[in-house]
Design a protein around this motif. Structure first.
Motif, PDB file in Angstrom:
ATOM      1  N   ASP A   8       0.813  -1.171  -0.035  1.00  0.00           N
ATOM      2  CA  ASP A   8       0.162   0.219  -0.076  1.00  0.00           C
ATOM      3  C   ASP A   8       0.877   1.335   0.095  1.00  0.00           C
ATOM      4  O   ASP A   8       2.093   1.138   0.611  1.00  0.00           O
ATOM      5  CB  ASP A   8      -0.859   0.044   1.148  1.00  0.00           C
ATOM      6  CG  ASP A   8      -2.265  -0.904   1.087  1.00  0.00           C
ATOM      7  OD1 ASP A   8      -2.609  -0.984  -0.116  1.00  0.00           O
ATOM      8  OD2 ASP A   8      -2.800  -1.329   1.931  1.00  0.00           O
TER       9      ASP A   8
ATOM     10  N   LYS B   2      -6.198  -0.476  -5.368  1.00  0.00           N
ATOM     11  CA  LYS B   2      -6.005   0.948  -6.453  1.00  0.00           C
ATOM     12  C   LYS B   2      -5.960   2.169  -6.019  1.00  0.00           C
ATOM     13  O   LYS B   2      -7.043   2.526  -5.264  1.00  0.00           O
ATOM     14  CB  LYS B   2      -6.744   0.335  -7.447  1.00  0.00           C
ATOM     15  CG  LYS B   2      -6.346  -0.854  -8.413  1.00  0.00           C
ATOM     16  CD  LYS B   2      -7.028  -1.040  -9.586  1.00  0.00           C
ATOM     17  CE  LYS B   2      -6.672  -2.285 -10.466  1.00  0.00           C
ATOM     18  NZ  LYS B   2      -7.223  -2.620 -11.711  1.00  0.00           N
ATOM     19  N   LYS B   3      -5.348   2.866  -6.759  1.00  0.00           N
ATOM     20  CA  LYS B   3      -5.718   4.360  -6.839  1.00  0.00           C
ATOM     21  C   LYS B   3      -6.006   4.975  -8.033  1.00  0.00           C
ATOM     22  O   LYS B   3      -5.408   4.514  -8.970  1.00  0.00           O
ATOM     23  CB  LYS B   3      -4.230   5.012  -6.117  1.00  0.00           C
ATOM     24  CG  LYS B   3      -3.993   4.598  -4.546  1.00  0.00           C
ATOM     25  CD  LYS B   3      -2.857   5.847  -4.082  1.00  0.00           C
ATOM     26  CE  LYS B   3      -2.450   5.443  -2.836  1.00  0.00           C
ATOM     27  NZ  LYS B   3      -3.469   5.777  -1.677  1.00  0.00           N
ATOM     28  N   VAL B  66       1.990   5.687  -9.135  1.00  0.00           N
ATOM     29  CA  VAL B  66       1.220   6.700  -8.238  1.00  0.00           C
ATOM     30  C   VAL B  66       2.361   7.911  -7.858  1.00  0.00           C
ATOM     31  O   VAL B  66       1.712   9.109  -7.582  1.00  0.00           O
ATOM     32  CB  VAL B  66       1.090   6.190  -7.108  1.00  0.00           C
ATOM     33  CG1 VAL B  66      -0.005   5.048  -7.077  1.00  0.00           C
ATOM     34  CG2 VAL B  66       2.015   5.314  -6.197  1.00  0.00           C
ATOM     35  N   HIS B  69       1.356  11.036 -10.330  1.00  0.00           N
ATOM     36  CA  HIS B  69       0.244  11.595 -10.339  1.00  0.00           C
ATOM     37  C   HIS B  69       0.344  13.066 -10.459  1.00  0.00           C
ATOM     38  O   HIS B  69       1.048  13.708  -9.823  1.00  0.00           O
ATOM     39  CB  HIS B  69      -0.409  11.357  -8.914  1.00  0.00           C
ATOM     40  CG  HIS B  69      -1.780  11.923  -8.535  1.00  0.00           C
ATOM     41  ND1 HIS B  69      -2.742  11.808  -9.334  1.00  0.00           N
ATOM     42  CD2 HIS B  69      -1.941  12.747  -7.527  1.00  0.00           C
ATOM     43  CE1 HIS B  69      -3.877  12.590  -8.887  1.00  0.00           C
ATOM     44  NE2 HIS B  69      -3.372  12.888  -7.634  1.00  0.00           N
TER      45      HIS B  69
END
Ligand SMILES: Cc1cc2nc3c(=O)[nH]c(=O)nc-3n(C[C@H](O)[C@H](O)[C@H](O)COP(=O)(O)OP(=O)(O)OC[C@H]3O[C@@H](n4cnc5c(N)ncnc54)[C@H](O)[C@@H]3O)c2cc1C
Ligand code: FES
Ligand code: FES
Lengths: 293, 156
Positions: A8, B2-3, B66, B69
């Motif tokens: 994460d 998930k992002k 990520v 972003h």
């Protein structure tokens, strides 16, 4: 393609929050800065943290700030900026020189100073100049800070005094005293994308332009489990007038201060011989720098 | 987990849901269908995966998607102007700087970043700027010549 293990990802926007997040992950979380070490290790399957915490959104983590008597460098500052910033090139050019031989231009645009320190590779390029400059690191856990000289920070390959939930928040470097000269010499098989076979950082400070050596630091890299001081070389330099003969003796002593291993990059005997050569060259360059100021 | 992230690639915005463990190389190639970015070593050594991230060339195999972003990304697909090649690409063709082509996208992007900062680089500066990009075919000479020649064309 090498797949990264699952994790994460957190991107807190304050250091306090980062401390909290990291504490909550217990020992299962890790900081990710430029990722040029940790992602390689994760792809190789050597590491699989359950959580990665990025400091990138926290204000000030990527800056260099002048303070009275020195500068404070944020841990997330990329290596390229150590070369580009005027202040670094003019006043702290030892660090710029080491930064300019780290990896490749592409790596230097991602790799951070904090990552280079915490990773603690015995051949890492930034610790030797930082140690020669007497740098200190500030570590934070649960909102509390402690300061350590970089000299006391490294334990061995990949091992440091940092606790699993601690964050490196600042690197402090003092301004060089007057009549100071320094140099970093890295021996490599080719000029880019290469870790050092041997590297040497030296710094000498005279008491006056033509005076005696007041302070001397000789740091050897890639020849022991961590970057080390060549203690006997430093001892013999201090209090003496800088001469070619003195430098030759100091260099020869430096080669007895190291304990290199033989590996694919070079044999132990060769490395010792190179310590002598590079130390001598770096000392001469440092003196020349003082004389030409 | 998930992002949802926004990637600004070649002046176009993409909103994608990505797992944190996917690299920018993977997302560009597999999710955005931009396979011009190559994956060679996947370890930061070869530069085949070079993209320009907020004005700096980087190894996209060592960037998490990520982490990109909301940032500006240029891939090789964004270098030409429609059917017209960029002067660097044109020079690569004319100088025979492309053999198998695997290193070419990365070479062109590193060269583009260089020429945006330094319009008249020396041979040494060109070699230095391309030193994170490996080529197994050309022996580099023709690549260096192409970049030099592109710098002259672009100055005009
Ligand atoms: C192709 C290639 C070539 C390289 N060449 C060289 C070279 O020539 N010389 C050299 O010295 N290195 C080299 N490296 C290694 C690497 O690029 C450097 O060590 C770099 O400075 C690491 O920084 P990073 O930001 O990428 O660290 P990351 O990979 O993000 O992190 C490294 C480690 O530090 C920890 N960490 C990072 N920031 C903090 C923080 N603020 N607080 C606590 N822990 C933190 C992470 O948890 C991790 O364990 C190379 C790497 C590659 C892939
Ligand atoms: S694929 Fe990224 S550097 Fe080789
Ligand atoms: S043209 Fe084949 S690797 Fe460069």
């Amino acid at each position: 393609m090498h797949l990264l293990p699952k994790f994460d990802f957190y991107e807190p926007d304050s250091m306090a929050e980062a401390c909290k997040v990291l504490a909550e992950t217990k020992t299962e979380g890790k900081i990710i800065a430029g990722g040029t070490d940790i992602m390689v290790n994760m792809k190789k399957g050597l590491l699989s943290p359950k959580y990665l915490v990025s400091l990138a959104k926290i204000p000030g983590v990527s800056s260099i700030e002048p303070i009275t008597g020195g500068i404070v460098i944020g841990p997330n500052l990329i290596v390229a900026k150590l070369i580009e910033f005027d202040l670094m090139r003019k006043k702290f050019n030892l660090l710029s020189k080491a930064a300019s031989v780290l990896g490749s231009p592409l790596i230097r645009n991602r790799a951070t100073i904090g990552g280079n320190i915490v990773t603690a590779r015995p051949a890492a390029d930034l610790p030797p100049p930082l140690m020669a400059m007497g740098a200190r690191v500030v570590l934070m856990r649960k909102g509390k800070e402690r300061e350590l000289p970089l000299d006391d920070f490294f334990v061995g390959p990949g091992q440091t005094k940092i606790k699993p939930t601690e964050i490196l928040v600042k690197i402090i470097v003092d301004d060089p005293p007057p009549f100071t000269g320094w140099d970093y010499v890295k021996l490599m098989h080719r000029n880019a994308l290469e870790i050092a076979i041997v590297a040497v950082a030296v710094r000498i400070t005279l008491d006056s332009p033509d005076g005696i050596i007041k302070d001397a630091r000789v740091i050897l890299s890639a020849v022991a489990a961590k970057a080390i001081h060549a203690v006997s070389a430093e001892k013999i330099l201090i209090g003496e007038k800088p001469t070619a003969k003195l430098f030759a003796r100091a260099a020869s002593l430096a080669s007895t201060d190291c304990t290199p291993i033989t590996d694919i990059r070079g044999g132990a005997e060769y490395r010792c011989a190179m310590v002598e050569t590079l130390t001598n060259r770096a000392l001469s360059a440092a003196l020349l720098q003082i004389k030409s100021k | 987990m998930k992002k949802i992230i926004t990637l600004k690639v070649n002046n176009k915005e993409y909103e994608v849901a990505v797992a944190p463990n996917r690299t920018l190389t993977q997302v560009l190639r597999e999710d955005l269908n931009l396979p011009g970015t190559k994956c060679g070593c996947d370890m930061g050594d070869c530069g085949a995966c070079t993209v320009i991230l907020d004005d700096r060339p980087v190894n996209s195999c060592l960037v998490l998607a990520v982490q990109a972003h909301n940032r500006e990304i240029t891939t090789i697909e964004g270098v030409a102007d429609g059917p017209n090649l960029h002067p660097i690409q044109q020079a690569f063709v004319e100088h025979g700087a492309v053999q198998c082509g695997f290193c070419t996208p990365g070479m062109v992007l590193s060269a583009k970043s260089l020429l945006e900062k330094n319009m008249d680089p020396t041979e040494h500066e060109i070699r230095e700027a391309l030193s994170g990009n490996l080529c197994r075919c050309t022996g580099y000479q023709k690549i260096v010549e192409a970049v030099k020649s592109a710098s002259q064309t672009m100055k005009k």
